[in-house]
Motif scaffolding. Sequence first.
Motif, short mmCIF file in Angstrom:
data_model
loop_
_atom_site.label_atom_id
_atom_site.label_comp_id
_atom_site.label_asym_id
_atom_site.label_seq_id
_atom_site.Cartn_x
_atom_site.Cartn_y
_atom_site.Cartn_z
N VAL A 88 1.05 -1.08 0.13
CA VAL A 88 -0.05 -0.09 0.00
C VAL A 88 0.94 1.28 0.04
O VAL A 88 1.88 1.15 0.89
CB VAL A 88 -0.91 0.03 1.37
CG1 VAL A 88 -1.72 1.20 1.17
CG2 VAL A 88 -1.79 -1.21 1.17
N LEU A 89 0.65 2.04 -1.00
CA LEU A 89 1.64 3.30 -1.02
C LEU A 89 0.64 4.56 -0.98
O LEU A 89 -0.55 4.83 -1.49
CB LEU A 89 2.21 3.45 -2.37
CG LEU A 89 3.16 2.22 -2.76
CD1 LEU A 89 3.23 2.32 -4.40
CD2 LEU A 89 4.28 2.31 -1.82
N HIS A 141 -9.11 -3.73 14.27
CA HIS A 141 -8.40 -3.88 13.24
C HIS A 141 -8.62 -2.49 12.23
O HIS A 141 -7.69 -2.00 11.81
CB HIS A 141 -8.59 -4.93 12.27
CG HIS A 141 -7.78 -6.13 12.95
ND1 HIS A 141 -7.92 -6.82 14.10
CD2 HIS A 141 -6.40 -6.64 12.55
CE1 HIS A 141 -7.27 -7.76 14.45
NE2 HIS A 141 -6.14 -7.59 13.54
N VAL A 142 -10.00 -2.32 12.13
CA VAL A 142 -10.30 -1.05 11.36
C VAL A 142 -9.75 0.22 11.93
O VAL A 142 -9.32 1.04 11.31
CB VAL A 142 -11.90 -1.09 11.17
CG1 VAL A 142 -12.19 0.35 10.47
CG2 VAL A 142 -12.35 -2.07 10.14
N ARG A 143 -9.65 0.41 13.19
CA ARG A 143 -9.29 1.48 13.90
C ARG A 143 -7.62 1.80 13.70
O ARG A 143 -7.30 2.80 13.13
CB ARG A 143 -9.47 1.54 15.36
CG ARG A 143 -8.95 2.58 16.27
CD ARG A 143 -9.14 2.74 17.45
NE ARG A 143 -9.21 1.61 18.36
CZ ARG A 143 -7.96 1.21 18.64
NH1 ARG A 143 -6.87 1.95 18.77
NH2 ARG A 143 -7.99 -0.01 19.41
N ARG A 144 -7.00 0.56 13.57
CA ARG A 144 -5.61 0.37 13.42
C ARG A 144 -5.28 0.87 11.82
O ARG A 144 -4.33 1.60 11.72
CB ARG A 144 -4.83 -0.95 13.59
CG ARG A 144 -4.75 -1.04 15.45
CD ARG A 144 -4.20 -2.47 15.60
NE ARG A 144 -4.16 -2.66 16.92
CZ ARG A 144 -4.11 -3.79 17.49
NH1 ARG A 144 -3.90 -4.93 17.05
NH2 ARG A 144 -4.12 -3.96 18.82
N LEU A 145 -5.83 0.10 11.05
CA LEU A 145 -5.75 0.64 9.55
C LEU A 145 -6.14 1.86 9.13
O LEU A 145 -5.30 2.64 8.94
CB LEU A 145 -6.87 -0.46 8.82
CG LEU A 145 -6.84 -0.13 7.24
CD1 LEU A 145 -5.75 -0.60 6.69
CD2 LEU A 145 -8.19 -0.99 6.76
N ARG A 146 -7.11 2.36 10.02
CA ARG A 146 -7.33 3.94 9.69
C ARG A 146 -6.23 4.83 9.93
O ARG A 146 -5.80 5.96 9.21
CB ARG A 146 -8.81 4.35 10.23
CG ARG A 146 -9.95 3.91 9.62
CD ARG A 146 -11.22 4.50 10.48
NE ARG A 146 -12.28 4.09 9.80
CZ ARG A 146 -13.42 3.85 10.72
NH1 ARG A 146 -13.47 4.08 11.89
NH2 ARG A 146 -14.50 3.71 9.76
N SER A 147 -5.78 4.52 11.22
CA SER A 147 -4.66 5.53 11.65
C SER A 147 -3.28 5.27 10.74
O SER A 147 -2.42 6.08 10.76
CB SER A 147 -4.16 4.91 13.17
OG SER A 147 -3.73 3.55 13.18
N LYS A 148 -3.31 4.34 10.17
CA LYS A 148 -2.08 3.94 9.07
C LYS A 148 -2.20 4.60 7.84
O LYS A 148 -1.44 4.80 7.28
CB LYS A 148 -1.65 2.58 9.21
CG LYS A 148 -1.02 2.17 10.45
CD LYS A 148 -0.72 0.58 10.18
CE LYS A 148 -0.30 -0.08 11.69
NZ LYS A 148 0.40 -1.30 11.43
N LEU A 149 -3.58 4.84 7.44
CA LEU A 149 -3.86 5.46 6.19
C LEU A 149 -3.79 6.90 6.14
O LEU A 149 -3.66 7.68 5.24
CB LEU A 149 -5.33 4.89 5.66
CG LEU A 149 -5.54 3.62 5.20
CD1 LEU A 149 -6.79 3.11 4.94
CD2 LEU A 149 -4.44 3.18 4.22
N GLY A 150 -3.60 7.32 7.59
CA GLY A 150 -3.50 8.88 7.54
C GLY A 150 -4.58 9.93 7.06
O GLY A 150 -5.83 9.77 7.33
#
Length: 189
Positions: A88-89, A141-150
Amino acid sequence: MTPVQTHTRPPVHRRSGLATITVTIEVPADDPRLARRITAALGALSLSGGRVSVASEGVPAAPEGPTAPPQASAPRPALVIDVPGREVLVRGEPVALTRLEFELLAFLARYPGTVHTRAELLEYVWETPDTGIPGRTVDVHVRRLRSKLGEFDGLVGTVRGVGYRFARSRDVEYRTSPATPAVDRLLSI
């Protein structure tokens, strides 16, 4: 016939799928029309997404003819989800995701606009039935994913009481096949 030399350097770039091709064409100095035709053909080629740079040595400047209006090159997607490369970029920078975070993002992005329940996500991403896994696993997992997507955290939306959906966006590119080298184009002058 005009001598033509081509050289591709380096081979296709791994991430972008682009190659740099240098073409040297010797044009007789007494034929400025040929130089203009070649330049116009390269300009048409650049409109299809490539970058073309034309340099001339020892050729007198030809009068400018009508040219096509300049068009902006196609904008690069800000978020790229490369499924075969499991990458993912965000604006060209790789995002470090765990296996489950990547699988969750890839599954949601595969069906933009579709709402998926937590039970569906457990079944298709975690590959387990709804039983045996704590109820908030998907939420965490959704919360962690959102934090990484900025800045793109809003693409993973919550549908209250139902589940999650991935928003449609022009800023997202979802790649399902490996990047292949660009097919050589025939240039007729």
